[in-house]
Enzyme design. Sequence first.
Site, PDB file in Angstrom:
ATOM      1  N   CYS A   1     -10.497  -3.069  -0.366  1.00  0.00           N
ATOM      2  CA  CYS A   1      -9.747  -3.187   1.439  1.00  0.00           C
ATOM      3  C   CYS A   1     -10.102  -1.695   1.872  1.00  0.00           C
ATOM      4  O   CYS A   1     -11.472  -1.786   2.636  1.00  0.00           O
ATOM      5  CB  CYS A   1      -9.087  -2.941   0.387  1.00  0.00           C
ATOM      6  SG  CYS A   1      -7.180  -3.588   1.791  1.00  0.00           S
ATOM      7  N   LEU A   2      -9.931  -1.424   2.096  1.00  0.00           N
ATOM      8  CA  LEU A   2     -10.400   0.663   2.601  1.00  0.00           C
ATOM      9  C   LEU A   2     -11.095   0.863   2.461  1.00  0.00           C
ATOM     10  O   LEU A   2     -12.291   0.992   3.200  1.00  0.00           O
ATOM     11  CB  LEU A   2      -9.095   1.734   2.707  1.00  0.00           C
ATOM     12  CG  LEU A   2      -9.300   2.764   3.240  1.00  0.00           C
ATOM     13  CD1 LEU A   2      -9.075   2.745   4.799  1.00  0.00           C
ATOM     14  CD2 LEU A   2      -8.975   3.948   2.311  1.00  0.00           C
TER      15      LEU A   2
ATOM     16  N   HIS B   1      -8.147  -8.458  -2.653  1.00  0.00           N
ATOM     17  CA  HIS B   1      -8.001  -7.375  -3.944  1.00  0.00           C
ATOM     18  C   HIS B   1      -7.851  -8.268  -5.034  1.00  0.00           C
ATOM     19  O   HIS B   1      -8.043  -9.504  -5.431  1.00  0.00           O
ATOM     20  CB  HIS B   1      -6.664  -7.131  -4.006  1.00  0.00           C
ATOM     21  CG  HIS B   1      -6.281  -5.977  -3.035  1.00  0.00           C
ATOM     22  ND1 HIS B   1      -6.113  -4.807  -3.661  1.00  0.00           N
ATOM     23  CD2 HIS B   1      -6.109  -5.614  -2.210  1.00  0.00           C
ATOM     24  CE1 HIS B   1      -5.926  -3.422  -2.376  1.00  0.00           C
ATOM     25  NE2 HIS B   1      -5.678  -4.482  -1.678  1.00  0.00           N
TER      26      HIS B   1
ATOM     27  N   SER C   1      -1.462   1.682  -0.662  1.00  0.00           N
ATOM     28  CA  SER C   1      -1.666   0.925   0.640  1.00  0.00           C
ATOM     29  C   SER C   1      -0.404   0.802   1.187  1.00  0.00           C
ATOM     30  O   SER C   1      -0.259   0.724   2.788  1.00  0.00           O
ATOM     31  CB  SER C   1      -2.270  -0.319   0.143  1.00  0.00           C
ATOM     32  OG  SER C   1      -3.764   0.279  -0.104  1.00  0.00           O
TER      33      SER C   1
ATOM     34  N   GLU D   1      -8.088  -8.006  -8.493  1.00  0.00           N
ATOM     35  CA  GLU D   1      -7.581  -7.586  -9.836  1.00  0.00           C
ATOM     36  C   GLU D   1      -6.503  -7.993  -9.684  1.00  0.00           C
ATOM     37  O   GLU D   1      -6.119  -8.441 -10.427  1.00  0.00           O
ATOM     38  CB  GLU D   1      -7.583  -5.635  -9.457  1.00  0.00           C
ATOM     39  CG  GLU D   1      -5.945  -5.338  -8.605  1.00  0.00           C
ATOM     40  CD  GLU D   1      -6.421  -5.200  -7.259  1.00  0.00           C
ATOM     41  OE1 GLU D   1      -5.377  -5.210  -6.455  1.00  0.00           O
ATOM     42  OE2 GLU D   1      -7.429  -5.391  -7.143  1.00  0.00           O
TER      43      GLU D   1
END
Length: 373
Positions: free
Chosen positions: A269-270, A352, A46, A354
Site C-alpha cells: 500500500c503506502l 492488502h 491508513s 493480509e
Amino acid sequence: MNKVSIYLENGLFLQARSFGAEGTAVGEIVFNTSMTGYQEIVTDPSYAGQFVTFTMPEIGNVGCNAQDMESRGAFCKGILVRSYQGRPSNFRSEEPLDALLKRFGVMGICEIDTRYLTRMIRTEGAMEMIASTEIHDAAELKKLLDAAPRIEEINYIEEVSTSEPYLHTQGRYDARTFRYEENPETSKRIVAYDFGIKRNILNELTHAGIAVEVIPNDTPAEEVVARFEKGEIDGVFLSNGPGDPLILQQEKGRIQKLLKAKIPMFGICLGHQMLSIAHGYDTYKLKFGHHGGNHPVKNRATGAVEITAQNHNYNVPDAITEVAEVTHVNLFDNTIEGVRYRGEPVMSVQHHPEASPGPHESAYVFRDFYEML
C-alpha cells in the site's frame, strides 16, 4: 443519540444522529464496500484523517473485541452508517462499537442515506467534510471547513507510527481455535518501517517464517544499512499508512538509501507507493480510491483473478514499467496493483494481502517475500 450536522465541500448540508464520540471533526470522506470487518476498518491506521462511509447498511451487529484490533487504537475521523446496532450479539463480542469509538475519540454518524453519499462520492470524488454535534449552522460549518488544512497537507505518519522499536511474535489467526499462533518458527529476520502498520500484516509475515522487528518511521536509514551489512537482518518491509505519499520527503530519502544498499525490500500500500516515488515515479490521486474487500486483481504470472482487500486513494503511474515488471493489475480500472523492480531484490503490492477479515487469496505474497529473502 444526539443530532449531528454535516457539511461537505461541494456545499451539501445534512443532519443525522450521532453515536461514538461527540465534538467537531474535519476530514476526507470516502466509502468502503466491505460486507464484514468494520472493527478492522475502524482500527486501520491508513484511515487517519478520513471519514469512512460504509455501504453495508447494518453496522455494529457483532460488537468489538481486543483480538480484532488492527492497531493500538482508531485513527479515522469518523464513520457514517445507515443503521447502527448498539446491542451486539456474538460470542466474541466484548463491547459495542459505540464504546470503542468513544474511547478513541472517533465520531459515529447514523440514520443517514449512505447509498446517496456513496453515489455522490463516485460521481464527484472524495472530498473534505466537517461533522459536528456542537455546531448546526451551515454557514459556520463552511467557514471552519474552508479554514482547515486538507488531508494532502497533513503528515499523519507521525501520529500513527510507533515511538519505540518492538518485536512482533504473533502469527496468523486460526478460526478453528479462535486464537493466534504464538512464536511461529522463523528463519529470516527483517525490520518493518511503521508508517501505520496493521497487526495482521505482521501476523502474516511471522507466519511465513520471518521474524519482525517494527521500527519507527523516522529510524535513520544508516542504522538499517549497518545492521544489514553486519548480517543482523535479511531485509526491510515498508508498511501501509495514511495520507498523501508525496509529502513524505524524509521517508523518500531513507528508502533511496536502502535501495542504494541493495537491501531486499517488500512494500504494501503506502510502502508500494513510496518505493515508486523513491525510484523517481510520483504517485497520483484516484478519483475516489479503492476501499473494500471485493476488488478483483489479476496475477499476470499465473493468470489467476484474486479477490482482494483494498484501502488507498493514491496509485503508482504507468510509467513505472520503465524500471519494473507489473505483476498484478486491478480489473476494475486497470490500475497497477503489484510490481517487481528489475535488477533489484524489491517487490511491492498495492492491495492488502493480509486482508483481515478476508478474503485471503493473495496471502501467498508473504511467502514470495520469504523466498526472495
